[in-house]
Design an enzyme around this catalytic site. Structure first.
Site, PDB file in Angstrom:
ATOM      1  N   TYR A  51      36.017  13.692  42.137  1.00 14.48           N
ATOM      2  CA  TYR A  51      36.976  12.102  41.773  1.00 14.48           C
ATOM      3  C   TYR A  51      37.938  12.105  42.737  1.00 14.48           C
ATOM      4  CZ  TYR A  51      35.840  11.593  36.794  1.00 14.48           C
ATOM      5  OH  TYR A  51      34.420  12.313  35.588  1.00 14.48           O
ATOM      6  N   ASN A 114      36.320  10.598  27.415  1.00 16.75           N
ATOM      7  CA  ASN A 114      35.428   9.782  26.961  1.00 16.75           C
ATOM      8  C   ASN A 114      34.068  10.065  27.200  1.00 16.75           C
ATOM      9  OD1 ASN A 114      34.975  10.067  29.881  1.00 16.75           O
ATOM     10  ND2 ASN A 114      36.053   7.633  30.344  1.00 16.75           N
ATOM     11  N   HIS A 117      29.850  10.166  32.239  1.00 19.53           N
ATOM     12  CA  HIS A 117      30.149   9.722  32.940  1.00 19.53           C
ATOM     13  C   HIS A 117      28.753   8.540  33.324  1.00 19.53           C
ATOM     14  CE1 HIS A 117      31.567   9.017  37.195  1.00 19.53           C
ATOM     15  NE2 HIS A 117      30.142   8.770  37.528  1.00 19.53           N
ATOM     16  N   GLU A 128      26.747  10.339  44.121  1.00 22.26           N
ATOM     17  CA  GLU A 128      26.934  10.712  43.209  1.00 22.26           C
ATOM     18  C   GLU A 128      25.770  12.056  42.896  1.00 22.26           C
ATOM     19  OE1 GLU A 128      28.602   9.335  40.485  1.00 22.26           O
ATOM     20  OE2 GLU A 128      30.381   8.296  41.444  1.00 22.26           O
TER      21      GLU A 128
END
Ligand code: GDP
Length: 139
Positions: A51, A114, A117, A128
């Site tokens: 991140y 949440n 991802h 990623e």
């Protein structure tokens, strides 16, 4: 539509709720091929590196603490238009604003916790997936 890769992370809140099986089932029903998958507990350094783009945001510390508090399931996914399709399936960042039936609406608690991802561009999909699966693990 081009074949793309996107990174799916089933976040600690979703693993704690034991919904990782339902999310993986949804991945398959949406026509993704699971290229690689692992369950791990991220180190602080891994979370901060992943991140890094958010390091100056006020929620960065909270985000990294959340992402390292328990195991996550990380999967490299492939299909046509994978990035946009997975973003549509997971829904808006804030579960309260996510469409009905999306993963974040179903399983997310708030804008931080949440559930999942998804990469935000085809370039980041490749970056990623390589961050967590540097090569030989990819089928
Ligand atoms: P995404 O692409 O939809 O995941 O959203 P972003 O790239 O903007 O943010 C990355 C992740 O940071 C989100 O999925 C949330 O887990 C977390 N996040 C974003 N905004 C906030 C916030 O305001 N507070 C907290 N605690 N976490 C946030």
């Amino acid at each position: 539509m081009p074949t793309q890769r996107t990174l799916c992370i089933i976040k600690p809140d979703a693993v704690e709720k034991k919904v990782q099986g339902s999310i993986i089932q949804r991945v398959l029903e949406e026509g993704f091929r699971i290229v690689a998958m692992q369950q791990v507990q991220l180190s602080r350094a891994q979370a901060e590196g992943f991140y890094a783009v958010h390091r100056d945001r006020p929620f960065f510390d909270e985000l990294c603490t959340f992402m390292t508090r328990g195991p996550v399931v990380i999967a490299a996914l492939e299909r046509d238009d994978a990035v946009a399709h997975w973003r549509k399936v997971i829904g808006a960042t804030d579960p309260a604003k996510a469409d009905e039936g999306t993963i974040r609406k179903l399983y997310g608690a708030n804008v931080g916790e949440n559930a999942t991802h998804g990469s935000d561009s085809p370039e980041n999909g490749l970056i990623e997936t390589a961050y967590f699966f540097p090569g030989h693990e990819l089928l």
